[in-house]
Design a protein around this motif. Structure first.
Motif, short mmCIF file in Angstrom:
data_model
loop_
_atom_site.label_atom_id
_atom_site.label_comp_id
_atom_site.label_asym_id
_atom_site.label_seq_id
_atom_site.Cartn_x
_atom_site.Cartn_y
_atom_site.Cartn_z
N VAL A 214 0.85 -1.18 0.00
CA VAL A 214 0.00 0.00 0.00
C VAL A 214 0.89 1.24 0.00
O VAL A 214 1.74 1.41 0.87
N LEU A 215 0.72 2.09 -1.01
CA LEU A 215 1.50 3.32 -1.10
C LEU A 215 0.73 4.54 -0.59
O LEU A 215 1.34 5.50 -0.11
N ALA A 216 -0.60 4.50 -0.69
CA ALA A 216 -1.40 5.64 -0.25
C ALA A 216 -2.85 5.19 -0.10
O ALA A 216 -3.22 4.08 -0.49
N ARG A 217 -3.65 6.07 0.52
CA ARG A 217 -5.09 5.87 0.60
C ARG A 217 -5.77 7.12 0.07
O ARG A 217 -5.25 8.22 0.18
N ILE A 218 -6.97 6.92 -0.48
CA ILE A 218 -7.75 8.05 -0.99
C ILE A 218 -9.03 8.14 -0.18
O ILE A 218 -9.82 7.19 -0.14
N VAL A 219 -9.19 9.26 0.47
CA VAL A 219 -10.41 9.52 1.24
C VAL A 219 -11.42 10.19 0.31
O VAL A 219 -11.19 11.32 -0.14
N PRO A 220 -12.50 9.49 -0.06
CA PRO A 220 -13.47 10.08 -1.01
C PRO A 220 -14.07 11.36 -0.45
O PRO A 220 -14.27 11.51 0.76
N GLN A 221 -14.33 12.30 -1.34
CA GLN A 221 -14.96 13.55 -0.96
C GLN A 221 -16.27 13.71 -1.70
O GLN A 221 -16.36 13.38 -2.89
#
Length: 502
Positions: A214-221
């Motif tokens: 895992v390189l990053a996470r995306i928090v949906p907006q």
């Protein structure tokens, strides 16, 4: 003019007003596999001290020898040998042992350098003159000699090589580019509109990543989310709507049990309940997304993980933590660099000559020597079937291993594709050949500080080498780095006389 000035000075003090009776210095130049020896000394005369100025160059890197001791041994044809040792260089690269001959006649001069585990020596024939004897006149210098001092060469990019027979292969020279192997490159994109949260430790360029990491996470907006008060109000309204729909459904079920309403009315009541539940779930989800996005934590089920699908090197990072990205936006590029492609451009008329080719050599900036592609490690992947309408070229793709990850994606290369069988020929590195007024020339080191310009007739080129048909002889030493500086020294007219006072 800077090089010309250096050649004129170069740390030597040249005496243009030498007294007539002072004998001309003699010089000796010899090479071994590891060193070059250039020795200047007064003629050997019985009973007269002769101080040697021995310039010793380590051929690897063409650097002045800065440590160790040098022993000079004068061995007459008859009589005992004489020996003198300089325990250290008087100046970088210059040793000054002194010999006083005792026997006139033919002799042999041996120079031995010792520096730790390094031991090397050369020999040269010499003559000791009788005391009071008239010394023979110094030989006339051949015209066209170019003087270039050792002290100048030691301070710059300079190198020489031996003209020798080498195995050359007919080649087609072209240009190319290092590219990622198909299936070994991953471009990771955003799977939703949202805020990026980089993993800890933060990914850095050049880092090795594993498959699934895992390189990053995306928090949906939420699009046009408004404020939390409005979102909470929408959620309460949806909950009230669901409660009303559930009450209506309960009433419809009682009436249906009494058969006072049609079945269709009952189904409509059930549908309104499902719709109300979906609205409530959506309203509650928007509240959760707002809270997660506002905090920047991105925890829980609302965050999308960005994972590398393959093991490789992180070669590009296009985002930073906290940045808002759109769905499909490029975030990272991961490449497996253990094997790469060399994409060579072959012009349309040359396609036929490379159809059966399986080997190539190429050079990229930063590598001193060309790199080879040959089976079984290297292979031809394909030769394109479509001619580029702008460049009139087709791609010829080679695959090769890159075990040290030294080859970088996007590097440009000069490529030599083999087109025939190998053959022995006299050759020099291409770097030794320069253009001088439209002619191909090279500079030969005939003595330690004396060079000659030679016009060349050349043949085929192969892997950074060029065939010499005329102009050079086997065994001569040619300048492979620094030829333009020799040319500048000659054209500048700053050719100092010999007669060093070290």
């Amino acid at each position: 003019m800077l090089i010309a000035a250096l050649v004129a000075c170069g740390g030597h003090a040249h005496d243009d007003h030498r007294p007539a009776e002072e004998p001309e210095a003699e010089s000796i130049t010899r090479w071994t596999a590891t060193h070059e020896y250039f020795v200047e000394h007064p003629p050997f005369v019985v009973g007269q001290p002769s101080a040697l100025a021995a310039h010793v160059t380590r051929l690897e890197g063409h650097a002045a020898v800065r440590s160790g001791k040098l022993t000079a041994i004068l061995t007459p044809k008859t009589g005992a040998p004489l020996q003198a040792t300089a325990d250290a260089p008087a100046r970088p690269g210059i040793f000054r042992p002194e010999l006083t001959a005792t026997v006139a006649g033919p002799c042999t001069l041996t120079l031995r350098i010792e520096d730790g585990a390094v031991r090397d020596e050369v020999t040269a024939d010499c003559t000791v003159h009788a005391a009071g004897a008239k010394l023979p006149p110094a030989p006339e210098k051949p015209p066209g000699r170019i003087t270039f001092l050792k002290e100048t060469a030691w301070t710059m990019e300079f190198a020489t090589g031996v003209v020798a027979e080498r195995e050359l292969v007919p080649t087609l020279r072209t240009t190319g580019e290092i590219r990622a192997t198909a299936g070994r490159e991953a471009r990771l994109t955003a799977t939703a509109h949202g805020r990026v949260v980089l993993e800890s430790p933060v990914p850095v360029l050049g880092a090795q990543v594993s498959a699934g990491q895992v390189l990053a996470r995306i928090v949906p907006q939420v699009e046009n989310p408004g404020d939390r008060v409005t979102l909470s109000s929408d959620a309460r309204a949806a909950r009230a709507e669901l409660s009303a729909a559930e009450s209506q459904l309960a009433r419809s079920e009682r009436l249906w049990a009494e058969r006072t309403i049609p079945e269709k009315q009952l189904e409509e009541a059930k549908t309104r309940v499902e719709i109300a539940r979906a609205k409530l779930a959506g309203a509650q989800g928007r509240v959760g997304q707002f809270d997660a996005g506002a905090s920047g934590r991105g925890g829980g089920r609302t965050a999308f993980q960005v994972r590398s699908p393959l093991a490789g090197t992180l070669v590009a990072i296009h985002v930073s933590s906290g940045q808002t990205v759109e769905d499909g936006e490029l975030l990272f590029t991961v490449v497996d660099l253990s094997r790469v492609w060399l994409h060579a451009d072959v012009f349309e008329p040359d396609i036929g000559s490379v159809k059966a080719s399986t080997r190539a050599t190429f050079r990229v900036d930063g590598f001193d020597t060309p790199l080879s592609i040959a089976p079984p490690d290297g292979r031809v992947v394909t030769i394109g079937q479509l001619v580029d309408p702008k460049t009139r070229t087709v791609p010829m793709i080679f695959e090769l291993s890159n075990p040290d990850r030294q080859l970088r994606i996007g590097s440009f290369a000069t490529v030599w594709i083999e087109t025939g069988a190998p053959a022995k020929a006299l050759a020099i590195p291409e770097t030794a050949m320069i253009d001088d007024a439209g002619r191909r020339v090279a500079y030969v080191q005939v003595e330690g500080e004396a060079f000659e310009r030679r016009a060349l007739t050349v043949g085929m080129r192969s892997g950074g080498l060029v065939e010499i048909k005329a102009g050079l002889a086997k065994g001569e030493h040619v300048v492979t780095r620094g030829a333009y500086d020799i040319k500048l020294a000659a054209s500048g007219g700053a050719v100092p006389e010999h007669g060093h006072a070290h």
